[in-house]
Design a protein around this motif. Sequence first.
Motif, PDB file in Angstrom:
ATOM      1  N   HIS A 138      -7.769 -16.239 -19.834  1.00 38.89           N
ATOM      2  CA  HIS A 138      -8.377 -15.154 -18.952  1.00 38.89           C
ATOM      3  C   HIS A 138      -8.985 -14.246 -20.050  1.00 38.89           C
ATOM      4  O   HIS A 138      -9.953 -13.583 -19.713  1.00 38.89           O
ATOM      5  N   LEU A 139      -8.112 -14.073 -21.222  1.00 35.31           N
ATOM      6  CA  LEU A 139      -8.892 -12.951 -22.022  1.00 35.31           C
ATOM      7  C   LEU A 139     -10.285 -13.436 -22.835  1.00 35.31           C
ATOM      8  O   LEU A 139     -11.355 -12.771 -22.883  1.00 35.31           O
ATOM      9  N   SER A 140     -10.258 -14.899 -22.839  1.00 33.20           N
ATOM     10  CA  SER A 140     -11.431 -15.476 -23.137  1.00 33.20           C
ATOM     11  C   SER A 140     -12.737 -15.302 -22.423  1.00 33.20           C
ATOM     12  O   SER A 140     -13.870 -15.178 -22.688  1.00 33.20           O
ATOM     13  N   ALA A 141     -12.271 -15.739 -21.039  1.00 37.85           N
ATOM     14  CA  ALA A 141     -13.377 -15.373 -20.015  1.00 37.85           C
ATOM     15  C   ALA A 141     -13.863 -13.933 -19.888  1.00 37.85           C
ATOM     16  O   ALA A 141     -15.042 -13.647 -19.780  1.00 37.85           O
ATOM     17  N   VAL A 142     -12.989 -12.930 -20.205  1.00 39.46           N
ATOM     18  CA  VAL A 142     -13.496 -11.544 -20.045  1.00 39.46           C
ATOM     19  C   VAL A 142     -14.271 -11.394 -21.478  1.00 39.46           C
ATOM     20  O   VAL A 142     -15.536 -10.909 -21.103  1.00 39.46           O
ATOM     21  N   LYS A 143     -13.949 -12.145 -22.508  1.00 39.61           N
ATOM     22  CA  LYS A 143     -14.555 -11.888 -23.781  1.00 39.61           C
ATOM     23  C   LYS A 143     -16.128 -12.416 -23.582  1.00 39.61           C
ATOM     24  O   LYS A 143     -17.085 -11.657 -24.103  1.00 39.61           O
ATOM     25  N   LYS A 144     -16.039 -13.608 -23.240  1.00 44.37           N
ATOM     26  CA  LYS A 144     -17.507 -14.214 -22.936  1.00 44.37           C
ATOM     27  C   LYS A 144     -18.193 -13.546 -21.826  1.00 44.37           C
ATOM     28  O   LYS A 144     -19.543 -13.622 -22.149  1.00 44.37           O
ATOM     29  N   ALA A 145     -17.778 -13.048 -20.854  1.00 42.38           N
ATOM     30  CA  ALA A 145     -18.508 -12.142 -19.866  1.00 42.38           C
ATOM     31  C   ALA A 145     -19.210 -11.061 -20.572  1.00 42.38           C
ATOM     32  O   ALA A 145     -20.303 -10.699 -20.348  1.00 42.38           O
ATOM     33  N   MET A 146     -18.515 -10.256 -21.319  1.00 35.91           N
ATOM     34  CA  MET A 146     -18.727  -9.118 -22.018  1.00 35.91           C
ATOM     35  C   MET A 146     -19.916  -9.565 -23.159  1.00 35.91           C
ATOM     36  O   MET A 146     -21.077  -8.689 -23.216  1.00 35.91           O
ATOM     37  N   VAL A 147     -19.854 -10.436 -23.770  1.00 40.93           N
ATOM     38  CA  VAL A 147     -21.010 -10.983 -24.563  1.00 40.93           C
ATOM     39  C   VAL A 147     -22.004 -11.365 -23.917  1.00 40.93           C
ATOM     40  O   VAL A 147     -23.165 -11.132 -24.303  1.00 40.93           O
ATOM     41  N   ALA A 148     -21.978 -12.005 -22.843  1.00 33.23           N
ATOM     42  CA  ALA A 148     -23.167 -12.444 -22.050  1.00 33.23           C
ATOM     43  C   ALA A 148     -23.949 -11.109 -21.526  1.00 33.23           C
ATOM     44  O   ALA A 148     -25.026 -11.232 -20.969  1.00 33.23           O
ATOM     45  N   MET A 149     -23.378 -10.049 -21.609  1.00 36.39           N
ATOM     46  CA  MET A 149     -24.030  -8.791 -20.959  1.00 36.39           C
ATOM     47  C   MET A 149     -24.837  -8.193 -22.061  1.00 36.39           C
ATOM     48  O   MET A 149     -25.650  -7.241 -21.816  1.00 36.39           O
ATOM     49  N   THR A 150     -24.868  -8.615 -23.131  1.00 37.22           N
ATOM     50  CA  THR A 150     -25.475  -8.098 -24.344  1.00 37.22           C
ATOM     51  C   THR A 150     -27.237  -7.940 -23.944  1.00 37.22           C
ATOM     52  O   THR A 150     -27.844  -6.794 -24.060  1.00 37.22           O
ATOM     53  N   PRO A 151     -27.805  -9.083 -23.421  1.00 37.86           N
ATOM     54  CA  PRO A 151     -29.069  -8.947 -23.208  1.00 37.86           C
ATOM     55  C   PRO A 151     -29.417  -7.662 -22.312  1.00 37.86           C
ATOM     56  O   PRO A 151     -30.365  -7.008 -22.133  1.00 37.86           O
TER      57      PRO A 151
END
Length: 442
Positions: free
Chosen positions: A25-38
């Motif tokens: 669950h934490l991994s999914a949140v982290k990956k989602a926030m990283v994906a927001m960088t662009p």
Amino acid sequence: MFSAFENFMNKYLTPIANKMDKEVHLSAVKKAMVAMTPLLIIGSFCLIPEAIPNMIGENNIVSQWILNNLDTIYIPYNVGMALMSLYVSAIIGYHLANSHKLDVPGCVSMAIIAYLMMAVEYTEDGGISRTYLGPKGLFVAIFASLVAVELYRWCKKKNFTIKMPESVPDFVSRSFEMIPISVIVIGFFLIIRIICINGLHTMPPLIFTNILAPLVGSMDNPFAVTFLQMLRCLLFFFGIHPSVLSPVTSPISTQFLAENIAAVQAGKEAMHFFCPGPESAFGNFTGTGVTFGLVFWCLLSKSKAQKQIGRVALIPALFGINEPILFGAPIVLNPIFFIPYVICGGIIGTIPYWMMHFGWLSCSIFTPPYVGVFLEGYLTNLDPMSIVANAIQLVLSILVWYPFFKIYEKRELEQEAMNMAESNSAISEEDAKLLDDLDLDF
């Protein structure tokens, strides 16, 4: 004493950090926030043209064109950052579905609809308000997406699905399979919405805002940011990447950046300093812990090994990457470097945050890519004082690291001298071969 502290960290903190890093669950949140960088970068870019008329004046062709086309210039922001929570819910659903090995389209659709059930607010003319589709709905998007996918998994586990004959095409079968799951997920979040609006007389996102207000508000406190930076350095000192904290910190910093951009768009002043741009350009200036001072002294070292490490680490450090010096010097698990890295590095890394707090430095409105030291800091807020702040960090880093490096260098030189003495006193390969040929028996 250090040995006891190291054992404590390895026994208690390291396992917790490893579990956090692997927790789906934490991994999914982290990956989602990283994906927001662009989206953050593109959305921030939209503010740059608006600043040009203030720099060159309004009575010219360029400024007039910008002022007349601001609505068009803001389109990437309006369909990007302004809808950030919607994208986050979809990405969390995607990654969590992959982790649980569930149907990805089904989980993504459930995550999105669950979030919209919680966040959609209607205007007086019957339209949909964007109030909670952007950063203000970020926490409810995380909650709704995680719960929706878990409900999906629970339904699959309990066989609350419609099974079709094997002769039915797979895509048709999956559509029918989703019917009872959709009813349960939508019904669950509809009940939550009804309770919040009719019972508590407030929108669901505001419930999360009130609950998380102490945590979110604390990150606009320079003491809290300094403590957080020291914690990051502490984790890295023991070989744990500080990204394990990002599922908690990234939603807050992203929300603050979006609020800063919205404030500047409205002609107000940006107020939040805990944003992704300063985290990279100031907090991690030349790398986590501001380790350029060690790189500098390594380049001037009398030790051949340390000089070589300095040469290897120099270019990466100029782009905010300090793994070569962390593991090459090494800093990691080196008691001599604990104070300059964890304590002093945490303080030096947050000096610009204190400057923003006191109004000496503008707050961030942009999250630039890795473009090198000094330039990256300037791009976060287009304030020349950012260069001054980075220069202060650079000088302090060099001064702080000097005594600790000299202690370490002395030990390294003694070790090199010892190795050289052993090498000189050893029998050469040629002499050893000659002795073997003599076949002496003694």
